[in-house]
Design a protein around this motif. Structure first.
Motif, mmCIF file in Angstrom:
data_model
loop_
_atom_site.group_PDB
_atom_site.id
_atom_site.type_symbol
_atom_site.label_atom_id
_atom_site.label_comp_id
_atom_site.label_asym_id
_atom_site.label_seq_id
_atom_site.Cartn_x
_atom_site.Cartn_y
_atom_site.Cartn_z
ATOM 1 N N LEU A 4 0.713 -1.096 0.018
ATOM 2 C CA LEU A 4 -0.030 -0.111 0.138
ATOM 3 C C LEU A 4 0.832 1.057 0.005
ATOM 4 N N SER A 5 0.360 2.176 -0.630
ATOM 5 C CA SER A 5 1.160 3.494 -0.834
ATOM 6 C C SER A 5 0.061 4.701 -0.507
ATOM 7 N N THR A 6 0.364 5.778 -0.265
ATOM 8 C CA THR A 6 -0.350 6.908 -0.172
ATOM 9 C C THR A 6 0.148 8.259 -0.561
ATOM 10 N N HIS A 7 -0.734 9.350 -1.107
ATOM 11 C CA HIS A 7 0.033 10.408 -1.570
ATOM 12 C C HIS A 7 -0.922 11.502 -1.185
ATOM 13 N N VAL A 8 -0.362 12.473 -0.353
ATOM 14 C CA VAL A 8 -1.355 13.549 0.359
ATOM 15 C C VAL A 8 -0.878 14.871 -0.371
ATOM 16 N N LEU A 9 -2.029 15.337 -0.826
ATOM 17 C CA LEU A 9 -1.747 16.950 -1.646
ATOM 18 C C LEU A 9 -2.686 17.729 -0.667
ATOM 19 N N ASP A 10 -2.014 19.036 -0.758
ATOM 20 C CA ASP A 10 -2.461 20.188 0.001
ATOM 21 C C ASP A 10 -3.471 20.725 -0.834
ATOM 22 N N ALA A 11 -4.681 20.607 -0.694
ATOM 23 C CA ALA A 11 -5.582 21.184 -2.062
ATOM 24 C C ALA A 11 -5.817 22.689 -1.797
ATOM 25 N N GLY A 12 -5.518 23.161 -0.591
ATOM 26 C CA GLY A 12 -5.542 24.758 -0.331
ATOM 27 C C GLY A 12 -4.294 25.473 -0.852
ATOM 28 N N LEU A 13 -3.050 24.813 -0.806
ATOM 29 C CA LEU A 13 -2.007 25.506 -1.550
ATOM 30 C C LEU A 13 -1.701 24.920 -2.751
ATOM 31 N N GLY A 14 -2.193 23.898 -3.190
ATOM 32 C CA GLY A 14 -1.924 23.183 -4.360
ATOM 33 C C GLY A 14 -0.541 22.544 -4.330
ATOM 34 N N ALA A 15 -0.159 22.158 -3.541
ATOM 35 C CA ALA A 15 1.236 21.672 -3.329
ATOM 36 C C ALA A 15 1.152 20.286 -2.610
ATOM 37 N N PRO A 16 2.232 19.457 -2.842
ATOM 38 C CA PRO A 16 2.306 17.941 -1.898
ATOM 39 C C PRO A 16 2.345 18.211 -0.394
ATOM 40 N N ALA A 17 1.844 17.562 0.438
ATOM 41 C CA ALA A 17 1.748 17.754 1.725
ATOM 42 C C ALA A 17 3.191 16.898 2.366
ATOM 43 N N ALA A 18 4.089 17.511 2.516
ATOM 44 C CA ALA A 18 5.258 16.817 3.085
ATOM 45 C C ALA A 18 5.411 16.898 4.313
ATOM 46 N N GLY A 19 5.670 15.868 5.165
ATOM 47 C CA GLY A 19 5.993 15.874 6.567
ATOM 48 C C GLY A 19 4.473 15.447 7.178
ATOM 49 N N VAL A 20 3.626 14.697 6.641
ATOM 50 C CA VAL A 20 2.481 14.223 7.457
ATOM 51 C C VAL A 20 2.781 12.743 7.869
ATOM 52 N N ALA A 21 2.562 12.909 9.261
ATOM 53 C CA ALA A 21 2.670 11.357 9.911
ATOM 54 C C ALA A 21 1.552 10.621 9.489
ATOM 55 N N VAL A 22 1.752 9.213 9.125
ATOM 56 C CA VAL A 22 0.837 8.414 8.877
ATOM 57 C C VAL A 22 1.240 7.085 9.692
ATOM 58 N N THR A 23 -0.025 6.658 10.046
ATOM 59 C CA THR A 23 0.238 5.130 10.564
ATOM 60 C C THR A 23 -0.802 4.104 9.891
ATOM 61 N N LEU A 24 -0.253 3.020 9.575
ATOM 62 C CA LEU A 24 -1.073 2.000 9.056
ATOM 63 C C LEU A 24 -1.521 0.746 10.023
ATOM 64 N N SER A 25 -2.703 0.616 10.114
ATOM 65 C CA SER A 25 -3.038 -0.357 11.012
ATOM 66 C C SER A 25 -3.841 -1.717 10.360
ATOM 67 N N GLY A 26 -3.836 -2.975 10.844
ATOM 68 C CA GLY A 26 -4.452 -3.899 10.058
ATOM 69 C C GLY A 26 -5.729 -4.401 10.545
ATOM 70 N N PRO A 27 -6.306 -5.318 10.084
ATOM 71 C CA PRO A 27 -7.645 -5.722 10.399
ATOM 72 C C PRO A 27 -8.118 -6.170 11.836
ATOM 73 N N ASP A 28 -6.856 -6.458 12.622
ATOM 74 C CA ASP A 28 -7.027 -6.486 14.095
ATOM 75 C C ASP A 28 -7.021 -5.291 14.993
ATOM 76 N N GLY A 29 -6.411 -3.842 14.233
ATOM 77 C CA GLY A 29 -6.233 -2.899 14.697
ATOM 78 C C GLY A 29 -4.883 -2.463 15.506
ATOM 79 N N HIS A 30 -4.238 -3.328 15.193
ATOM 80 C CA HIS A 30 -2.627 -3.124 15.654
ATOM 81 C C HIS A 30 -1.964 -2.681 14.556
ATOM 82 N N ARG A 31 -0.934 -1.715 14.964
ATOM 83 C CA ARG A 31 0.015 -1.017 14.095
ATOM 84 C C ARG A 31 0.914 -2.131 13.200
#
Length: 105
Positions: A4-31
């Motif tokens: 899995l990958s993600t891409h976060v874009l700042d729609a307000g500034l029209g720029a990539p959103a660099a530095g956003v912390a992201v956590t991925l958890s599984g079906p059991d809720g664990h990180r």
């Protein structure tokens, strides 16, 4: 197994959103994994994911706070169904008062 990958874009500034912390958890809720979006607003998780519902938790409030910007959502949780495909890409268009997500390519 799927990755899995993600891409976060700042729609307000029209720029990539660099530095956003992201956590991925599984079906059991664990990180499963975590990281921070790169200069292009992208983060790729290399961990193989089994089928089921996984969640991305994006720390949007801390990101907006660091930039001194007002915002509504302190975090965004995107639940996705992982099926039998090689890769899943989840994009997020982020604004201070709203967000939209979609399956990218």
């Amino acid at each position: 197994m799927t990755t899995l990958s993600t891409h976060v874009l700042d729609a307000g500034l029209g720029a990539p959103a660099a530095g956003v912390a992201v956590t991925l958890s599984g079906p059991d809720g664990h990180r499963v994994a975590g990281g921070t979006t790169d200069a292009d607003g992208r983060l790729r998780f290399e961990e193989p994911l089994s089928p089921g519902t996984h969640r991305l938790l994006l720390e949007t409030g801390a990101w907006f706070d660091a930039a001194g910007r007002d915002h509504l959502h302190p975090e965004v949780v995107v639940a996705v169904t992982v099926a039998d495909r090689p890769h899943l890409h989840v994009a997020l268009l982020l604004g201070p008062w709203s967000y939209t997500t979609y399956r990218g390519s």
